[in-house]
Design a protein around this motif. Structure first.
Motif, short mmCIF file in Angstrom:
data_model
loop_
_atom_site.label_atom_id
_atom_site.label_comp_id
_atom_site.label_asym_id
_atom_site.label_seq_id
_atom_site.Cartn_x
_atom_site.Cartn_y
_atom_site.Cartn_z
N UNK A 1 65.55 54.67 82.37
CA UNK A 1 64.80 54.97 83.59
C UNK A 1 63.93 56.19 83.39
N UNK A 2 62.65 56.05 83.70
CA UNK A 2 61.72 57.16 83.52
C UNK A 2 61.90 58.23 84.60
N UNK A 3 62.56 57.85 85.68
CA UNK A 3 62.71 58.79 86.78
C UNK A 3 63.64 59.94 86.44
N UNK A 4 64.53 59.73 85.48
CA UNK A 4 65.47 60.79 85.12
C UNK A 4 65.04 61.53 83.87
N UNK A 5 63.89 61.19 83.30
CA UNK A 5 63.41 61.87 82.12
C UNK A 5 64.01 61.32 80.84
N UNK A 6 63.43 61.70 79.71
CA UNK A 6 63.92 61.21 78.42
C UNK A 6 65.23 61.90 78.07
N UNK A 7 66.04 61.21 77.25
CA UNK A 7 67.31 61.82 76.82
C UNK A 7 67.02 62.93 75.83
N UNK A 8 67.92 63.88 75.74
CA UNK A 8 67.74 65.02 74.85
C UNK A 8 67.82 64.58 73.40
N UNK A 9 66.92 65.12 72.58
CA UNK A 9 66.91 64.80 71.16
C UNK A 9 66.36 66.01 70.41
N UNK B 1 63.72 63.40 66.55
CA UNK B 1 64.00 62.29 67.46
C UNK B 1 65.42 61.76 67.34
N UNK B 2 66.31 62.58 66.81
CA UNK B 2 67.71 62.18 66.78
C UNK B 2 68.36 62.49 68.12
N UNK B 3 69.10 61.53 68.65
CA UNK B 3 69.71 61.71 69.97
C UNK B 3 70.82 62.75 69.90
N UNK B 4 70.83 63.66 70.90
CA UNK B 4 71.80 64.74 70.91
C UNK B 4 72.77 64.67 72.08
N UNK B 5 72.53 63.77 73.02
CA UNK B 5 73.42 63.68 74.19
C UNK B 5 73.75 62.24 74.47
N UNK B 6 74.93 61.74 74.12
CA UNK B 6 76.00 62.51 73.48
C UNK B 6 75.74 62.73 72.00
N UNK B 7 76.34 63.77 71.46
CA UNK B 7 76.19 64.07 70.04
C UNK B 7 76.89 62.98 69.22
N UNK C 1 76.45 69.02 60.81
CA UNK C 1 75.20 69.03 61.58
C UNK C 1 74.00 68.88 60.66
N UNK C 2 74.02 69.61 59.54
CA UNK C 2 72.89 69.54 58.61
C UNK C 2 72.81 68.17 57.93
#
Length: 599
Positions: free
Chosen positions: A348-356, A360-366, A389-390
């Motif tokens: 949904x665009x209304x809630x904004x993009x997910x954190x990355x 462009x690696x997704x961070x939420x959830x890690x 992480x690295x």
């Protein structure tokens, strides 16, 4: 152990192969004629997985030759499986030689009678014989025999395997060579394919791929999307003279989209044969809900997308193949394409993009691997999480052979495999940690590419070299007055394991390789630089992390102060907290001119 064969059947087999392989070419001609006429070619299912000793097994199964042992232990059972597939209507029967390159390796268990090692040529001959006799027992004389090999033929020593097989094929030629469960397209694969084509036998290639890229037996994805890379590789294989390219050993729901994707690049015949099961530490697991009718329906959907060759891999038995063959009879290959995801499936665009992150690696959830630390096994530390992480962020290890030294519960080894490593070797002095690593590899679907062993770093002599080495080792200074003497010197400076690793790095790391070593601030930077330079290496800090003094180091406070007074080791005091710094060193061979100056 010889096999007992009906004299009439043996005569049929001899008749088919009498003229120095001429009948084999006729068999392939029948396949190409069927393809040219627009009819679907039917492959068999997973031969090894249908063998009684494996299919009904409840024991852990880690035999790398994957059922090849049955050719000598119970050739009649192998022959019976071939016969069942021939009776089901197959056009191509694969020999039970998939694990041949490994089965005769020096480190493999003896396969011959009375525990004697079996020679490659003997195993290959038996595999061909069992397939032909099984076909003859089914009353068929129109079935082609595909000599099966796995991706190990593209490993060091594979060229010698091909040379030996070419001698066999000169006098006893199969209808085609089927190289199965390939994954990474390395530059060496092209020369391997060229050598296989040089045997004079037609070559088909099969890969573990899905629209998302490299794909595993459980459906797990290795690495990110590849764009056009795989399609371009297939086009090159077509130009070299490969007869067909197929997709195999992935779950059926990962098949849609692959044939239509490849058709944009090539006119070569394309096929699919997915799996319906796999071996685990708890025995054989199968997708019990996929019966004959369900598999036939899926086969029709693959045909509608354009598949010209359809069969099955592990877990697909004769009943599923028979149903698929019947449903595919008289059909024409279609040109359907997988529909893009519906708009409702988009975030949904209304809630904004997910954190990355910036890559462009997704961070939420890690996306941490599922890691469980068994009782008594050291849990991942803050320093280990920094290294993870690295490795995750940079995709370290993709398509390479990797070594994890001091693997603990397996966090780093598992991540290297998830990044797409070709193979990860994990070692630890604690047997419980080794078992824990293997278990966590299975939890994350990478057990087929992670092996672990109990090894003490002090006497260890590296047996091979790796492109990537990672190490997060204990670095606790020890007060010699508070610890009894042992057969090892007391670790006064806290760096004994790191120093052992540096001393053995030249034997463990490939010339073009890179090592990632966790280095705490309570170790001397100056001494590490000196030892690395003497060994021919330089180091660069690629990441660092601050963390409070761990509870397990509380008793070492006095010794840490001694080490810091005698060297450039340090930690930070923030308020009433003792804070250490963990550095991640990227270690590479020194430039030649730097080594000359050092000498």
């Amino acid at each position: 152990m010889g096999s007992l064969t009906c004299p009439a059947v043996s005569e049929q087999v001899r008749t088919r192969t009498r003229s120095n392989g001429s009948a084999a070419q006729t068999g392939y001609d029948r396949i190409t004629a069927k393809l040219s006429a627009g009819r679907c070619v039917i492959l068999d299912g997973g031969v090894a997985a249908e063998l009684p000793d494996l299919k009904n097994s409840e024991r852990a199964y880690d035999e790398r030759p994957w059922g090849t042992r049955a050719i000598v232990e119970d050739e009649a059972a192998v022959r019976a499986v071939h016969r069942a597939y021939a009776e089901a209507g197959c056009d191509v029967i694969s020999t039970n030689t998939w694990g041949l390159p490994t089965a005769v390796a020096e480190d493999a268990a003896p396969l011959g009678e009375a525990g004697r090692p079996l020679k490659l040529m003997d195993l290959a001959r038996r595999g061909l014989r069992a397939a032909r006799e099984g076909i003859a027992e089914a009353g068929r004389d129109d079935v082609a025999v595909a000599f099966s090999l796995n991706g190990d033929v593209d490993q060091p020593g594979g060229d010698e395997t091909i040379k030996l097989l070419s001698r066999l094929f000169a006098e006893d030629k199969p209808d085609l060579i089927l190289v199965e469960t390939l994954s990474v397209v390395r530059p060496s694969l092209y020369s391997t394919v060229e050598s296989l084509l040089g045997t004079g036998v037609p070559v088909w290639l099969s890969f573990r791929r899905c629209p998302e890229g490299l794909c595993g037996v459980f459906g797990q994805h290795w690495g990110g999307p590849e764009g056009d890379a795989f399609g371009r590789a297939v086009r090159r294989f077509e130009e070299m003279g490969v007869g067909a390219v197929l997709i195999n050993c992935i779950p059926p729901d990962h098949v849609p989209g692959m044939v239509s994707y490849l058709r944009d690049f090539t006119d070569i015949p394309l096929g699919v044969y997915p799996n319906l099961g796999y071996f685990t530490a708890d025995g054989w697991k199968s997708d019990a809900g996929v019966g004959a009718a369900e598999y036939a329906a899926m086969a029709l959907s693959w045909r509608e997308e354009g598949a010209q060759i359809i069969g099955g891999c592990c877990g697909v038995g004769a009943s599923q193949i028979a149903a698929a063959a019947k449903s595919l009879e008289g059909t024409r290959a279609g040109a359907a394409r997988r529909e893009p995801a519906a708009a409702s499936e988009e975030p949904s665009q209304s809630v904004g993009a997910s954190w990355s992150d910036r890559k462009q690696g997704r961070l939420y959830p890690l996306p941490l691997p599922e890691i469980v630390s068994d009782p008594g096994v050291a849990q991942p530390t803050t320093a280990s999480f920094m290294a993870w992480k690295y490795l995750h962020r940079e995709g370290i290890g993709a398509h390479q052979r990797c070594l994890d030294i001091g693997c603990g519960s397996g966090l780093l080894a598992v991540q290297l495999a998830l990044n797409g490593a070709r193979h990860v070797r994990a070692i630890d002095v604690d047997p419980a940690a080794v078992v824990n690593t293997e278990t966590n590899a299975f939890r994350n679907g990478v057990a087929d590419r992670v092996t672990a062993a109990t090894i003490d770093l002090y006497p260890w002599v590296p047996e091979e070299r790796y492109e990537v080495v990672v190490a997060s080792l204990d670095q606790t200074p020890v007060d010699p007055f508070q610890h009894p003497s042992t057969h090892r010197p007391v670790d006064y400076w806290g760096r004994s394991l790191v120093d052992q690793l540096i001393a053995k790095l030249s034997d463990a790391l490939a010339p073009e390789g890179v090592a990632y070593i966790v280095h705490l601030s309570i170790l001397s930077e100056r001494r590490t630089i000196e030892l690395l330079a003497e060994a021919g290496y330089t180091a660069e800090v690629v990441d660092y992390e601050l963390f409070n003094l761990p509870a397990q180091m509380e008793d070492s406070r006095t010794q840490i102060r001694r080490v810091e007074e005698l060297s450039d080791a340090y930690h930070v005091r923030l308020g009433d907290q003792d804070v250490l710094v963990a550095y991640l060193l990227e270690v590479r061979p020194s430039a030649p001119e730097a080594r000359l100056e050092l000498d």
